[in-house]
Enzyme design. Structure first.
Site, PDB file in Angstrom:
ATOM      1  N   LYS A   1       5.584   3.569   8.078  1.00 45.83           N
ATOM      2  CA  LYS A   1       3.797   4.149   8.475  1.00 45.83           C
ATOM      3  C   LYS A   1       3.121   3.225   9.005  1.00 45.83           C
ATOM      4  CE  LYS A   1       3.870   8.171   5.307  1.00 45.83           C
ATOM      5  NZ  LYS A   1       3.779   8.079   4.260  1.00 45.83           N
TER       6      LYS A   1
ATOM      7  N   ASN B   1      -2.336  19.187  -1.560  1.00 47.63           N
ATOM      8  CA  ASN B   1      -3.361  18.389  -0.380  1.00 47.63           C
ATOM      9  C   ASN B   1      -3.412  18.719   0.871  1.00 47.63           C
ATOM     10  OD1 ASN B   1      -4.070  15.156  -0.195  1.00 47.63           O
ATOM     11  ND2 ASN B   1      -5.709  16.174  -0.700  1.00 47.63           N
TER      12      ASN B   1
ATOM     13  N   GLN C   1       7.026   3.416   4.188  1.00 51.71           N
ATOM     14  CA  GLN C   1       6.077   3.789   3.807  1.00 51.71           C
ATOM     15  C   GLN C   1       5.579   2.595   4.449  1.00 51.71           C
ATOM     16  OE1 GLN C   1       3.679   5.377   1.204  1.00 51.71           O
ATOM     17  NE2 GLN C   1       2.345   5.000   2.837  1.00 51.71           N
TER      18      GLN C   1
ATOM     19  N   LYS D   1       0.879  -1.443  -0.082  1.00 51.25           N
ATOM     20  CA  LYS D   1       0.311   0.259   0.268  1.00 51.25           C
ATOM     21  C   LYS D   1       0.597   1.174  -0.524  1.00 51.25           C
ATOM     22  CE  LYS D   1      -3.723   1.994   0.639  1.00 51.25           C
ATOM     23  NZ  LYS D   1      -3.555   3.053  -1.173  1.00 51.25           N
TER      24      LYS D   1
ATOM     25  N   THR E   1      -4.530  12.949   5.106  1.00 51.13           N
ATOM     26  CA  THR E   1      -3.612  13.778   5.396  1.00 51.13           C
ATOM     27  C   THR E   1      -3.195  14.861   6.202  1.00 51.13           C
ATOM     28  OG1 THR E   1      -2.786  12.338   3.279  1.00 51.13           O
ATOM     29  CG2 THR E   1      -0.838  13.100   4.926  1.00 51.13           C
TER      30      THR E   1
ATOM     31  N   LYS F   1       5.778   2.105  -3.041  1.00 58.30           N
ATOM     32  CA  LYS F   1       5.041   2.991  -3.910  1.00 58.30           C
ATOM     33  C   LYS F   1       5.449   2.677  -5.813  1.00 58.30           C
ATOM     34  CE  LYS F   1       4.722   7.562  -2.245  1.00 58.30           C
ATOM     35  NZ  LYS F   1       4.218   7.661  -1.633  1.00 58.30           N
TER      36      LYS F   1
ATOM     37  N   SER G   1      -7.028   5.754   3.362  1.00 59.01           N
ATOM     38  CA  SER G   1      -7.164   4.629   2.883  1.00 59.01           C
ATOM     39  C   SER G   1      -7.516   3.377   3.475  1.00 59.01           C
ATOM     40  CB  SER G   1      -5.817   4.208   2.077  1.00 59.01           C
ATOM     41  OG  SER G   1      -5.025   6.009   1.012  1.00 59.01           O
TER      42      SER G   1
ATOM     43  N   GLY H   1      -2.646   7.753  -4.520  1.00 56.56           N
ATOM     44  CA  GLY H   1      -2.284   9.564  -4.856  1.00 56.56           C
ATOM     45  C   GLY H   1      -0.968   9.416  -4.134  1.00 56.56           C
ATOM     46  N   ASP H   2       0.015  10.723  -4.758  1.00 50.84           N
ATOM     47  CA  ASP H   2       1.080  11.445  -3.773  1.00 50.84           C
ATOM     48  C   ASP H   2       1.158  12.794  -5.018  1.00 50.84           C
ATOM     49  OD1 ASP H   2       3.554  10.619  -1.433  1.00 50.84           O
ATOM     50  OD2 ASP H   2       4.790  11.609  -3.455  1.00 50.84           O
TER      51      ASP H   2
HETATM   52  P1  NDP Z   1       0.603  17.496  -4.246  1.00 51.65           P
HETATM   53  O1  NDP Z   1       0.671  17.453  -5.398  1.00 51.65           O
HETATM   54  O2  NDP Z   1      -0.593  17.891  -3.679  1.00 51.65           O
HETATM   55  O3  NDP Z   1       1.168  19.382  -3.672  1.00 51.65           O
HETATM   56  C1  NDP Z   1       2.909  19.519  -3.580  1.00 51.65           C
HETATM   57  C2  NDP Z   1       2.945  20.375  -3.115  1.00 51.65           C
HETATM   58  O4  NDP Z   1       4.802  20.530  -2.827  1.00 51.65           O
HETATM   59  C3  NDP Z   1       3.279  20.786  -3.987  1.00 51.65           C
HETATM   60  O5  NDP Z   1       2.535  23.002  -3.710  1.00 51.65           O
HETATM   61  C4  NDP Z   1       4.534  21.169  -4.917  1.00 51.65           C
HETATM   62  O6  NDP Z   1       4.134  22.915  -5.800  1.00 51.65           O
HETATM   63  C5  NDP Z   1       4.997  21.309  -3.466  1.00 51.65           C
HETATM   64  N1  NDP Z   1       6.785  20.861  -4.559  1.00 51.65           N
HETATM   65  C6  NDP Z   1       6.007  19.277  -4.405  1.00 51.65           C
HETATM   66  N2  NDP Z   1       7.088  19.041  -5.298  1.00 51.65           N
HETATM   67  C7  NDP Z   1       8.406  20.212  -5.021  1.00 51.65           C
HETATM   68  C8  NDP Z   1       9.930  20.588  -5.378  1.00 51.65           C
HETATM   69  N3  NDP Z   1      10.547  19.582  -5.911  1.00 51.65           N
HETATM   70  N4  NDP Z   1      10.414  21.536  -4.869  1.00 51.65           N
HETATM   71  C9  NDP Z   1       9.386  22.570  -4.272  1.00 51.65           C
HETATM   72  N5  NDP Z   1       8.086  22.445  -4.120  1.00 51.65           N
HETATM   73  C10 NDP Z   1       7.653  20.563  -4.468  1.00 51.65           C
HETATM   74  O7  NDP Z   1       1.077  16.667  -3.451  1.00 51.65           O
HETATM   75  P2  NDP Z   1       1.014  16.003  -1.749  1.00 51.65           P
HETATM   76  O8  NDP Z   1       0.225  16.984  -1.203  1.00 51.65           O
HETATM   77  O9  NDP Z   1      -0.109  15.157  -2.080  1.00 51.65           O
HETATM   78  O10 NDP Z   1       2.542  15.720  -0.802  1.00 51.65           O
HETATM   79  C11 NDP Z   1       2.994  16.291  -0.454  1.00 51.65           C
HETATM   80  C12 NDP Z   1       3.654  15.497   0.900  1.00 51.65           C
HETATM   81  O11 NDP Z   1       3.304  14.841   1.662  1.00 51.65           O
HETATM   82  C13 NDP Z   1       4.817  15.131  -0.309  1.00 51.65           C
HETATM   83  O12 NDP Z   1       6.537  14.331   0.409  1.00 51.65           O
HETATM   84  C14 NDP Z   1       4.642  12.999  -0.259  1.00 51.65           C
HETATM   85  O13 NDP Z   1       4.777  12.390  -0.982  1.00 51.65           O
HETATM   86  C15 NDP Z   1       3.982  14.041   1.126  1.00 51.65           C
HETATM   87  N6  NDP Z   1       2.293  12.467   0.930  1.00 51.65           N
HETATM   88  C16 NDP Z   1       0.967  12.843   1.080  1.00 51.65           C
HETATM   89  C17 NDP Z   1       0.011  12.363   1.037  1.00 51.65           C
HETATM   90  C18 NDP Z   1      -1.499  12.584   0.393  1.00 51.65           C
HETATM   91  O14 NDP Z   1      -2.242  11.411   0.508  1.00 51.65           O
HETATM   92  N7  NDP Z   1      -1.298  13.072   0.019  1.00 51.65           N
HETATM   93  C19 NDP Z   1       0.373  10.877   2.270  1.00 51.65           C
HETATM   94  C20 NDP Z   1       1.647  11.135   2.924  1.00 51.65           C
HETATM   95  C21 NDP Z   1       2.605  11.916   2.445  1.00 51.65           C
HETATM   96  P3  NDP Z   1       4.151  22.559  -7.515  1.00 51.65           P
HETATM   97  O15 NDP Z   1       2.968  23.101  -7.956  1.00 51.65           O
HETATM   98  O16 NDP Z   1       4.784  24.377  -7.691  1.00 51.65           O
HETATM   99  O17 NDP Z   1       5.417  21.424  -8.033  1.00 51.65           O
HETATM  100  O1  2IT Z   2       3.249   8.850   1.736  1.00 47.85           O
HETATM  101  C1  2IT Z   2       1.994   8.014   1.697  1.00 47.85           C
HETATM  102  O2  2IT Z   2       1.915   7.781   2.720  1.00 47.85           O
HETATM  103  C2  2IT Z   2       0.840   8.260   0.558  1.00 47.85           C
HETATM  104  N1  2IT Z   2       1.309   8.740  -0.221  1.00 47.85           N
HETATM  105  C3  2IT Z   2      -0.607   8.133   0.627  1.00 47.85           C
HETATM  106  C4  2IT Z   2      -0.585   6.347   0.335  1.00 47.85           C
HETATM  107  C5  2IT Z   2      -2.034   5.524   0.408  1.00 47.85           C
HETATM  108  O3  2IT Z   2      -2.216   4.734  -0.034  1.00 47.85           O
HETATM  109  O4  2IT Z   2      -2.931   6.368   0.623  1.00 47.85           O
END
Ligand code: NDP
Ligand code: 2IT
Length: 444
Positions: A114, A240, A111, A90, A209, A126, A376, A165-166
């Site tokens: 976590k 997100n 992961q 997952k 998240t 992943k 999830s 998603g990620d």
């Molecule tokens: P999104 O794609 O929704 O948003 C990512 C954000 O981070 C955007 O604002 C983006 O800016 C910025 N960003 C991404 N890459 C870079 C970079 N290299 N340098 C600077 N800014 C950057 O992703 P999420 O919000 O889903 O994910 C954010 C973090 O949280 C990640 O590390 C992800 O692995 C982690 N995460 C996500 C989960 C989820 O459920 N979605 C769960 C647990 C962890 P821009 O638009 O300009 O690229």
């Molecule tokens: O980093 C993470 O934990 C995620 N992007 C969410 C993974 C999931 O299966 O919901």
């Protein structure tokens, strides 16, 4: 040489071009010394750590797709099925030009622990691609997603591997991926999470998240005698995780003053306008430069800088290694009391150490951002029983899980004589269940 050092050496030798994976392995293995040294002989004989750091399976494949001008492109697709000791693989799918095997392996490795911390039966995996969704039309996104899934569908399933998603993968991408999976396999099953509400998604997954990050942060502050109400918060990112972290922080009575994207950052002294942020990012898919049109008194700065603002709490919610040693020094100097990681591994090893040495409460991502994957898993449960739970039901389960994770990391740290070191606490607590399951299942 100790067994842990031997395995770290092995990982460095075997994966020279994967710095993020090496970083994640080092952080985790270093903090497992307490448990590994107590069982060194058995673990070494059974090659427990070698098995832990070697993914069960790594899939790398070609993803050809055609753009709106009729030109063909080829991206590389990945899915790393890291560890299935406690449940089906997952973990999310990252779509970002920086994606490579080392990044997917670091995320997959994190992961495992976590997912274990959530207390739910999910293994670690992943995936993703170096495809850049930015600036693509909906049809181009669909073309990419369909091509990616055409290959991936051979290796996943509701009981084997359930992606989500990620970065770069949100509701739109999950929809296209799901449609293609269903079309090829001919089954309507919960093979992905983060689905739309009309086709098997769970209420509160979108928020999970960010909300979970705040539930854990609130609890961590509470057990240290601090009230989150009235505190000032810096958030990085505007995706997100960042948006729903900001929403819950405000609900809990804190003031969020920053957000960022990869071009720049916003400082809004009166507090970020959430509706404006949602419209810019979720509806228009635009850049943060637009924020000033909604809030003329706010400041927009090019480049990095959110950690230079004087705040009580810092929540890195963008990407790996975005909070460096210099940033940690500024946070400490400005009187920051807590850092909780919404992103995966956003704080460098040196910055983490500096924050901890300066008595900042530090919640590592694998604990602090586990609310997304936990929800999830709740989506998987709802799909299995073919029912949908209410928002309140899912949200209250999420809250319970985050509070449990907080206590589990705090209690484990205390048990091993490092009270307040939540990195060690979370790593050991996550490791214990996985090792128990791996031991029970033999050398596989
Ligand atoms: P999104 O794609 O929704 O948003 C990512 C954000 O981070 C955007 O604002 C983006 O800016 C910025 N960003 C991404 N890459 C870079 C970079 N290299 N340098 C600077 N800014 C950057 O992703 P999420 O919000 O889903 O994910 C954010 C973090 O949280 C990640 O590390 C992800 O692995 C982690 N995460 C996500 C989960 C989820 O459920 N979605 C769960 C647990 C962890 P821009 O638009 O300009 O690229
Ligand atoms: O980093 C993470 O934990 C995620 N992007 C969410 C993974 C999931 O299966 O919901």
């Amino acid at each position: 040489m100790s067994y842990i050092d031997e395995v770290i050496d092995l990982v460095v030798k075997k994966n020279p071009a994967q710095p993020e994976f090496i970083q994640a392995v080092k952080e985790i293995l270093e903090s497992l010394r307490f448990v590994v040294e107590a069982n060194e002989e058995t673990f070494r004989r059974e090659a427990l750590l070698e098995r832990l750091v070697e993914p069960e399976r790594q899939l790398i494949f070609r993803v050809p797709w055609v753009d709106d001008n009729g030109n063909a492109h080829v991206n590389t697709g990945y899915r790393v099925q890291f560890n299935s000791a406690i449940g089906p693989y997952k973990g999310g799918l990252r779509l970002h030009p920086s994606v490579n095997l080392g990044i997917i392996k670091f995320l997959g490795f994190e992961q495992i622990f976590k997912n274990s911390l959530t207390g739910l039966p999910i293994g670690g995996g992943k995936g993703g691609s170096d495809f850049d969704p930015k600036g693509k039309s909906d049809r181009e996104i669909m073309a990419f997603c369909q091509s990616y899934m055409t290959e991936l569908c051979k290796y996943i399933g509701a009981d084997t591997d359930v992606p989500a998603g990620d970065i770069g993968t949100g509701a739109r991408e999950i929809g296209y991926l799901y449609g293609q999976y269903k079309r090829i396999k001919g089954v309507y099953e919960g093979v992905l999470t983060g689905k739309g509400l009309s086709y098997g998604g769970s209420l509160a997954r979108k928020q999970a998240t960010g909300y979970g990050l705040l539930y854990l942060t609130d609890e961590m502050l509470r057990i240290n005698g601090i009230d989150i109400k009235g505190k000032t918060v810096a958030i990085s990112g505007s995706g997100n995780v960042a948006i729903y972290a900001a929403e819950k922080a405000m609900e809990l009575g804190a003031k969020v003053v920053t957000v960022s994207d990869s071009n720049g950052w916003v400082y809004d002294a009166e507090g970020i306008d959430l509706e404006a942020l949602k419209e810019i990012k979720e509806v228009k898919r635009a850049r943060l430069t637009e924020y000033k049109n909604y809030r003329p008194n706010s400041e927009y700065h090019e480049g990095r800088g959110v950690w230079s603002v004087k705040v009580d709490i810092a929540l890195p919610c963008a990407t790996q290694n975005e909070l460096h040693l210099e940033d940690a020094k500024m946070l400490v100097e400005n009187g920051c009391i807590a850092v909780a990681e919404g992103a995966n591994m956003p704080t460098t090893l040196e910055a983490t150490e500096y924050l901890q040495n300066n008595n900042i409460l530090f919640a590592p991502g694998k604990a602090a951002n586990a609310g997304g994957v936990a929800t999830s898993a709740l989506e998987m449960s709802q799909n299995s029983e073919r029912l949908s739970w209410t928002f309140e039901e899912v949200d209250s389960k999420l809250k319970g899980i985050m509070v449990n994770i907080c206590h589990s990391m705090a209690d484990t740290a205390e048990k091993y004589g490092v009270k307040g070191n939540y990195v060690v606490g979370a790593n050991i607590a996550g490791f214990e269940k996985v090792v128990d399951a791996m031991n029970a299942q033999g050398i596989v």
